[in-house]
Design an enzyme around this catalytic site. Structure first.
Site: not given
Ligand SMILES: NC(=O)c1ccc[n+]([C@@H]2O[C@H](COP(=O)([O-])OP(=O)(O)OC[C@H]3O[C@@H](n4cnc5c(N)ncnc54)[C@H](OP(=O)(O)O)[C@@H]3O)[C@@H](O)[C@H]2O)c1
Length: 224
Positions: A47, A52, A77, A108, A189
């Site tokens: 994704d 980005y 997006k 988006h 997460l």
């Molecule tokens: N459409 C949209 O508007 C939108 C918005 C946001 C995201 N997204 C998509 O969703 C993806 C994921 O989003 P996200 O990065 O916000 O959320 P996420 O995957 O829920 O959170 C990532 C964070 O979780 C923590 N993490 C990862 N592995 C872990 C583990 N094993 N144990 C504990 N904590 C852990 C890390 O935090 P630390 O780095 O602090 O350790 C990492 O930065 C994005 O890359 C994007 O592709 C889309």
């Protein structure tokens, strides 16, 4: 290269692997390394987004790892500020990604908070021209989706929204299901309290980490 049988859910233009690698905030070589490693570990769903600024890195990883195009699912997006320049933006995404089609293209956010039926028409035309297999939206409410359907007669295949165990909302899921829309949850997460007792108990019961519990829950079709 590790082979994993990734479960997939049906979309109008193909099948989306459950669970993917997000690349938000990955730049400066990190996106290329992460996508490359993920593909070698068995991920088949990547994704990204124009916003980005890492589509070229993602494209390099896809080309270098050399996975069969039909086996990998790529989403990007359209940023709201590119409304009116949809086809040009799509072309730029395809060039950066080294692809001749996307698996999923999303609006988006609702541009200016409005559903943007003309942009949705441009998405439908790109799909009809074979440049995109499935089309959808992100961060849309059900009311905004209904406006799109009323204006164009076609529902998005996907709505990518923030979702986690703490956000669980059966009525919201049912509203999407009734319209034939797959909910794709992001930030599971980040939106979870990883110290929540219910999650800790589930992790202890299965001898896994709390993060693994959240990811497993998120990938269950009945919660998606
Ligand atoms: N459409 C949209 O508007 C939108 C918005 C946001 C995201 N997204 C998509 O969703 C993806 C994921 O989003 P996200 O990065 O916000 O959320 P996420 O995957 O829920 O959170 C990532 C964070 O979780 C923590 N993490 C990862 N592995 C872990 C583990 N094993 N144990 C504990 N904590 C852990 C890390 O935090 P630390 O780095 O602090 O350790 C990492 O930065 C994005 O890359 C994007 O592709 C889309």
């Amino acid at each position: 290269m590790i082979h994993v049988d990734v479960p997939r859910l049906r979309l109008p233009g193909g099948a989306i692997p459950v669970g993917g690698l997000g690349t938000w905030q990955a730049g400066g070589g990190a996106a290329e390394r992460a996508v490359s490693t993920a593909l070698q570990l068995g991920y088949r769903h990547i994704d990204t987004a124009t916003m980005y600024r890492n589509e070229a890195e993602v494209g390099r990883a896809l080309a270098t790892v050399g996975i069969d195009r039909d086996d990998v699912f790529v989403t990007t997006k359209l940023p709201p500020e590119r409304v009116g320049r949809e086809r040009q933006t799509l072309t730029e995404s395809l060039v950066a990604l080294h692809l001749d089609h996307l698996d999923l293209w999303l609006i988006h956010w609702p541009p200016g908070g409005a559903p943007a039926p003309r942009t949705w028409d441009a998405f439908r035309a790109a799909r009809d021209d074979g440049l995109v297999r499935s089309i959808g939206v992100s961060n849309y409410s059900i009311a905004q989706i209904d406006e799109l359907i009323d204006a164009t007669g076609e529902a998005p295949a996907v709505n990518q929204i923030p979702y986690s165990p703490a956000d669980h909302d059966p009525e919201l899921l049912a509203a999407h299901r009734e319209r034939g829309i797959l909910v794709e949850g992001y930030s599971p997460l980040k939106r979870s309290n990883l110290r929540a007792p219910a999650l800790a108990d589930a992790a202890a019961a299965h001898d896994v980490t709390v993060a693994q519990v959240v990811i497993r829950w998120q990938g269950q079709p009945e919660s998606a």
